[in-house]
Write a protein that holds these residues in place. Structure first.
Motif, short mmCIF file in Angstrom:
data_model
loop_
_atom_site.label_atom_id
_atom_site.label_comp_id
_atom_site.label_asym_id
_atom_site.label_seq_id
_atom_site.Cartn_x
_atom_site.Cartn_y
_atom_site.Cartn_z
N ALA A 1 0.68 -1.01 -0.05
CA ALA A 1 0.35 -0.11 -0.28
C ALA A 1 0.93 1.68 -0.35
N VAL A 2 0.22 2.48 -0.59
CA VAL A 2 0.66 3.71 -0.61
C VAL A 2 0.20 4.16 -0.15
N ASP A 3 -0.03 5.59 0.88
CA ASP A 3 -0.68 7.02 0.54
C ASP A 3 -0.71 7.76 -0.12
N TRP A 4 -1.64 9.13 0.47
CA TRP A 4 -2.04 10.12 -0.05
C TRP A 4 -0.27 11.24 -0.04
N GLN A 5 0.26 10.57 0.92
CA GLN A 5 1.80 11.33 0.89
C GLN A 5 2.88 10.95 0.07
N ASP B 1 0.77 -3.26 4.20
CA ASP B 1 -0.55 -3.37 3.77
C ASP B 1 -1.37 -2.07 3.51
N GLN B 2 -2.54 -1.62 2.89
CA GLN B 2 -3.51 -0.61 3.62
C GLN B 2 -3.77 -0.57 5.20
N PHE B 3 -3.33 -1.54 5.31
CA PHE B 3 -4.04 -1.68 7.43
C PHE B 3 -3.39 -2.12 8.51
N THR B 4 -1.28 -1.44 7.69
CA THR B 4 -0.38 -0.94 8.53
C THR B 4 0.07 0.33 8.33
N PRO B 5 -1.14 1.52 8.23
CA PRO B 5 0.08 2.77 8.27
C PRO B 5 0.91 3.36 9.67
N THR C 1 5.74 2.75 8.24
CA THR C 1 6.16 3.28 6.90
C THR C 1 7.19 2.45 6.40
N LEU C 2 7.38 2.20 5.28
CA LEU C 2 8.82 1.78 4.96
C LEU C 2 10.37 2.26 4.43
N GLY C 3 9.62 3.58 3.94
CA GLY C 3 9.50 4.55 2.67
C GLY C 3 8.62 5.53 2.39
N ASP D 1 12.32 -0.15 -4.96
CA ASP D 1 13.44 0.19 -3.97
C ASP D 1 13.11 -0.18 -2.78
N ILE D 2 11.97 0.87 -2.31
CA ILE D 2 11.81 0.31 -1.35
C ILE D 2 10.94 -1.48 -0.52
N TRP D 3 9.98 -1.77 -1.46
CA TRP D 3 9.81 -3.00 -1.14
C TRP D 3 10.52 -3.79 -1.47
#
Length: 382
Positions: free
Chosen positions: A290-294, A300-304, A307-309, A318-320
């Motif tokens: 998942a990627v958020d609006w920022q 995934d979308q349930f673990t905001p 943040t991995l990058g 690269d982040i994944w």
């Protein structure tokens, strides 16, 4: 996702090429993009904590196009536009078309209330592969959960508009104590409205959904609900209605269904188990991200809160693939980290530890047992 309809009929379905591949190889994950925090509804169980206005620092059109370029370079097969309400982004259609042109299939998760006939045509002409519309009960129940009077009728009209223009559309229903008794009526609606796909989601305790922990179904209610979904799907298929019916976000469903088949039709059980093993259970951090609006990347979308990058600073690929983050490294090979009932469960090859986000939300420990597992100790081999 567990396709009840496929287990019952063996039919070919749209997501087969992604769902039944245990090792993803060179293919990237399905990416959920919470493209805006803005939403015109106030849903009680919103995992994104959506607001009336756009969130601070939302990605610009240029940044979003660069993000889509990175997804294409990383062989991401599907970009799910979510929110908030993704249709509130002024550049939604431009970005969906750009994703399609880059070879990334755009799909949409929406509350459906903004889908006029014109927008339904635009979705189809843009090449959106699928539109998932959230309905969480009949009129009064849905409107109460959505925080907006008239949300049910507006969402149903959005579905009807998609059906009318030939846009592939489905219904999304999150199971809670508020609404699970209306499940039979929802199946009646699916048939009456010609809706060809429905996904029944188990509650995940994230965002505003964390306030509804006490409204999650009990183990007995979960079992009864899956039994009903099984019966009604079998009835639809037996009467010649080709539907895709899936349950989502609780991999105990897969084991429960397998055990049902093993008891009632032992000759089919081995084939069903092979299908379930091919899905690999929960794929957070593996085959869905998942990627958020920022632009923040999450497992995934349930673990905001993890943040991995950020895709403004590094490419998504690269982040994944960076496993210097202990959680990300653990998610990719989690079985040795699991605790409690999950650690002792004989179905890890089917379930993969179920939902880590729910375990962490409930206990503070991402490797604890998922509290939403409704299988008995005897069923899991303890």
């Amino acid at each position: 996702m567990l396709s009840i309809s496929k287990i019952l009929s063996g039919q070919k379905e749209g997501g087969d090429h992604l769902r039944y591949v245990r090792g993803r190889g060179a293919v990237g994950p399905v990416v959920v993009w919470n493209s805006t925090q803005a939403c015109n509804l106030k849903c009680a169980h919103c995992y994104a904590n959506a607001t009336a206005e756009p969130g601070t620092g939302e990605m610009t059109t240029a940044e979003a196009r660069k993000f889509i370029d990175d997804l294409a370079d990383f062989s991401v097969p599907v970009l799910l536009f979510s929110g908030g309400e993704p249709l509130l982004r002024p550049d939604f259609f431009e970005l969906a078309q750009y994703a399609r042109e880059k070879g990334v299939r755009p799909v949409v998760s929406t509350n459906g209330t903004l889908i006029t006939r014109e927008k339904a045509w635009a979705l189809k002409e843009t090449g959106v592969g699928y539109v998932g519309v959230s309905l969480d009960g009949l009129k009064e129940t849905n409107d109460r959960l959505r925080g907006y009077k008239g949300a049910f009728e507006a969402a149903l009209e959005g579905i009807r508009n998609c059906v009318a223009v030939g846009q592939r559309v489905g219904l999304r229903f999150t199971l809670t104590k508020y609404n699970f008794r209306e499940l039979g009526a929802i199946f009646d609606l699916i048939e009456a409205e010609g809706i060809n796909r429905a996904c029944f989601y188990h509650l995940v305790y994230t965002g505003r959904g964390s306030r509804l922990v006490d409204y999650d179904l009990s183990a007995e209610e979960k079992r009864a609900t899956i039994d009903l979904i099984w019966r009604r799907t079998a009835d639809l298929l037996a009467r010649g209605h080709r539907k895709e019916i899936l349950t989502v976000d609780n991999h105990a469903d897969a084991v429960y269904i397998y055990l049902k088949v093993k008891e009632s039709d032992p000759a089919r059980a081995e084939a069903v188990l092979s299908l379930l093993l091919a899905t690999g259970g929960n794929r957070s951090g593996i085959a869905i991200g998942a990627v958020d609006w920022q632009g923040n990347v999450h497992p995934d979308q349930f673990t905001p809160w993890h943040t991995l990058g950020n895709v403004r600073e590094r490419s998504f690929g690269d982040i994944w693939t960076d496993i210097s983050n202990p959680l990300m490294a653990g998610l990719k090979n989690r079985c040795g980290l699991l605790k409690g009932r999950c650690a002792s469960c004989r179905w890890l090859d089917v379930c993969n530890g179920n939902f880590r986000a729910r375990a962490e939300a409930a206990t503070g420990d991402p490797w604890a047992s998922d509290p939403a597992c409704y299988l008995t100790d005897q069923e899991i081999g303890i």
